[in-house]
Design a protein around this motif. Sequence first.
Motif, PDB file in Angstrom:
ATOM      1  N   GLU A 143      19.932  25.422  18.383  1.00 39.82           N
ATOM      2  CA  GLU A 143      19.316  24.219  18.954  1.00 39.82           C
ATOM      3  C   GLU A 143      18.049  23.827  18.188  1.00 39.82           C
ATOM      4  O   GLU A 143      17.828  22.655  17.904  1.00 39.82           O
ATOM      5  CB  GLU A 143      18.956  24.458  20.424  1.00 39.82           C
ATOM      6  N   VAL A 144      17.208  24.809  17.885  1.00 32.63           N
ATOM      7  CA  VAL A 144      15.924  24.539  17.226  1.00 32.63           C
ATOM      8  C   VAL A 144      16.120  24.216  15.744  1.00 32.63           C
ATOM      9  O   VAL A 144      15.292  23.556  15.127  1.00 32.63           O
ATOM     10  CB  VAL A 144      14.963  25.730  17.415  1.00 32.63           C
ATOM     11  N   TRP A 145      17.236  24.646  15.184  1.00 33.34           N
ATOM     12  CA  TRP A 145      17.495  24.413  13.755  1.00 33.34           C
ATOM     13  C   TRP A 145      17.396  22.935  13.396  1.00 33.34           C
ATOM     14  O   TRP A 145      16.848  22.583  12.357  1.00 33.34           O
ATOM     15  CB  TRP A 145      18.877  24.954  13.368  1.00 33.34           C
ATOM     16  N   CYS A 205      16.727  27.287   4.092  1.00 32.30           N
ATOM     17  CA  CYS A 205      16.576  28.644   4.645  1.00 32.30           C
ATOM     18  C   CYS A 205      16.937  28.667   6.126  1.00 32.30           C
ATOM     19  O   CYS A 205      17.583  29.595   6.601  1.00 32.30           O
ATOM     20  CB  CYS A 205      15.145  29.132   4.464  1.00 32.30           C
ATOM     21  N   ALA A 206      16.496  27.655   6.859  1.00 31.92           N
ATOM     22  CA  ALA A 206      16.794  27.583   8.286  1.00 31.92           C
ATOM     23  C   ALA A 206      18.301  27.465   8.505  1.00 31.92           C
ATOM     24  O   ALA A 206      18.842  28.039   9.459  1.00 31.92           O
ATOM     25  CB  ALA A 206      16.068  26.402   8.918  1.00 31.92           C
ATOM     26  N   ASN A 207      18.975  26.739   7.645  1.00 36.04           N
ATOM     27  CA  ASN A 207      20.427  26.612   7.771  1.00 36.04           C
ATOM     28  C   ASN A 207      21.109  27.956   7.553  1.00 36.04           C
ATOM     29  O   ASN A 207      22.083  28.276   8.242  1.00 36.04           O
ATOM     30  CB  ASN A 207      20.965  25.570   6.797  1.00 36.04           C
ATOM     31  N   SER A 208      20.605  28.748   6.617  1.00 39.25           N
ATOM     32  CA  SER A 208      21.175  30.088   6.401  1.00 39.25           C
ATOM     33  C   SER A 208      21.026  30.935   7.659  1.00 39.25           C
ATOM     34  O   SER A 208      21.935  31.685   8.026  1.00 39.25           O
ATOM     35  CB  SER A 208      20.481  30.776   5.223  1.00 39.25           C
ATOM     36  N   PHE A 231      12.528  32.882   5.085  1.00 46.63           N
ATOM     37  CA  PHE A 231      12.098  31.667   5.782  1.00 46.63           C
ATOM     38  C   PHE A 231      10.583  31.645   5.946  1.00 46.63           C
ATOM     39  O   PHE A 231       9.945  30.619   5.718  1.00 46.63           O
ATOM     40  CB  PHE A 231      12.778  31.561   7.151  1.00 46.63           C
ATOM     41  N   GLU A 232      10.006  32.764   6.341  1.00 49.11           N
ATOM     42  CA  GLU A 232       8.555  32.838   6.516  1.00 49.11           C
ATOM     43  C   GLU A 232       7.838  32.501   5.220  1.00 49.11           C
ATOM     44  O   GLU A 232       6.855  31.755   5.215  1.00 49.11           O
ATOM     45  CB  GLU A 232       8.140  34.224   7.001  1.00 49.11           C
ATOM     46  N   SER A 233       8.336  33.031   4.118  1.00 50.35           N
ATOM     47  CA  SER A 233       7.715  32.779   2.819  1.00 50.35           C
ATOM     48  C   SER A 233       7.813  31.307   2.416  1.00 50.35           C
ATOM     49  O   SER A 233       6.822  30.685   2.009  1.00 50.35           O
ATOM     50  CB  SER A 233       8.385  33.662   1.759  1.00 50.35           C
ATOM     51  N   ARG A 291       5.116  20.347  11.718  1.00 52.92           N
ATOM     52  CA  ARG A 291       5.971  21.324  11.027  1.00 52.92           C
ATOM     53  C   ARG A 291       5.625  22.734  11.466  1.00 52.92           C
ATOM     54  O   ARG A 291       6.513  23.547  11.724  1.00 52.92           O
ATOM     55  CB  ARG A 291       5.789  21.224   9.506  1.00 52.92           C
ATOM     56  N   SER A 292       4.365  23.024  11.531  1.00 56.12           N
ATOM     57  CA  SER A 292       3.926  24.354  11.923  1.00 56.12           C
ATOM     58  C   SER A 292       4.482  24.717  13.296  1.00 56.12           C
ATOM     59  O   SER A 292       4.991  25.827  13.500  1.00 56.12           O
ATOM     60  CB  SER A 292       2.397  24.412  11.924  1.00 56.12           C
ATOM     61  N   ALA A 293       4.419  23.801  14.234  1.00 55.43           N
ATOM     62  CA  ALA A 293       4.933  24.060  15.578  1.00 55.43           C
ATOM     63  C   ALA A 293       6.447  24.279  15.569  1.00 55.43           C
ATOM     64  O   ALA A 293       6.960  25.184  16.236  1.00 55.43           O
ATOM     65  CB  ALA A 293       4.574  22.902  16.504  1.00 55.43           C
ATOM     66  N   VAL A 294       7.156  23.477  14.790  1.00 54.74           N
ATOM     67  CA  VAL A 294       8.617  23.600  14.711  1.00 54.74           C
ATOM     68  C   VAL A 294       9.004  24.918  14.044  1.00 54.74           C
ATOM     69  O   VAL A 294       9.902  25.626  14.526  1.00 54.74           O
ATOM     70  CB  VAL A 294       9.223  22.397  13.957  1.00 54.74           C
ATOM     71  N   TYR A 295       8.331  25.264  12.954  1.00 55.23           N
ATOM     72  CA  TYR A 295       8.625  26.518  12.262  1.00 55.23           C
ATOM     73  C   TYR A 295       8.362  27.708  13.186  1.00 55.23           C
ATOM     74  O   TYR A 295       9.139  28.668  13.225  1.00 55.23           O
ATOM     75  CB  TYR A 295       7.779  26.669  11.006  1.00 55.23           C
ATOM     76  N   LYS A 296       7.265  27.642  13.921  1.00 55.61           N
ATOM     77  CA  LYS A 296       6.924  28.734  14.834  1.00 55.61           C
ATOM     78  C   LYS A 296       8.001  28.895  15.898  1.00 55.61           C
ATOM     79  O   LYS A 296       8.442  30.013  16.178  1.00 55.61           O
ATOM     80  CB  LYS A 296       5.567  28.461  15.486  1.00 55.61           C
ATOM     81  N   GLN A 297       8.436  27.793  16.470  1.00 55.72           N
ATOM     82  CA  GLN A 297       9.474  27.827  17.503  1.00 55.72           C
ATOM     83  C   GLN A 297      10.774  28.420  16.940  1.00 55.72           C
ATOM     84  O   GLN A 297      11.434  29.229  17.594  1.00 55.72           O
ATOM     85  CB  GLN A 297       9.710  26.402  18.028  1.00 55.72           C
TER      86      GLN A 297
END
Length: 179
Positions: A96-98, A112-115, A164-166, A49-55
């Motif tokens: 793409e990353v979403w 949040c990512a969808n927004s 999203f970060e929060s 998850r951390s890697a995906v969120y960072k990307q």
Amino acid sequence: MDAGLAAVLGALAGSVATIGAALATGWAQREGARITARSEHRRQRLESRSAVYKQFLLRANDLRAAILPHAENPGVRISFHVDIERVELAANKVREVWSDVALAGPQSVAKCANSIRVASYLILISVGQIKEGSSEGDGSTPGYQAELILIDQCEHLGKLLDEFESVARKALDDDGSTN
């Protein structure tokens, strides 16, 4: 009670105690193995998850950076300075990353990512209008109006990124102890 009966009852009690201890030990080992496996699974899940969120954050910040320097200078016309192809590429990379973020979850982060994905799509629409519309004139042309909308969308994207970060940080800090 005679000695024979006492010996049989003693042997029976010893056998029951041994069986009970063996069952308790087996249960404890099974629970320990289950807890260890669950912990390892959670660790691996959090790392991915951390890697995906960072990307995702990197891609969304690339999009914002493609617009932001020009959006912060109100006297500068965006259509003259923004690299439209760069904005389009960055917006497409966000989308793409979403899907990776949506699959990694949890639901709050995916929402949040969808927004942000929707915001990137709206930014693409505005960039397309700037590209097609005339950017000359008195401020009433479609291209100029699209520039103003794009500036608002860039500000909105910044707020969505903060959110999203929060939410992502909370998801990564979840140790599973409250489930």
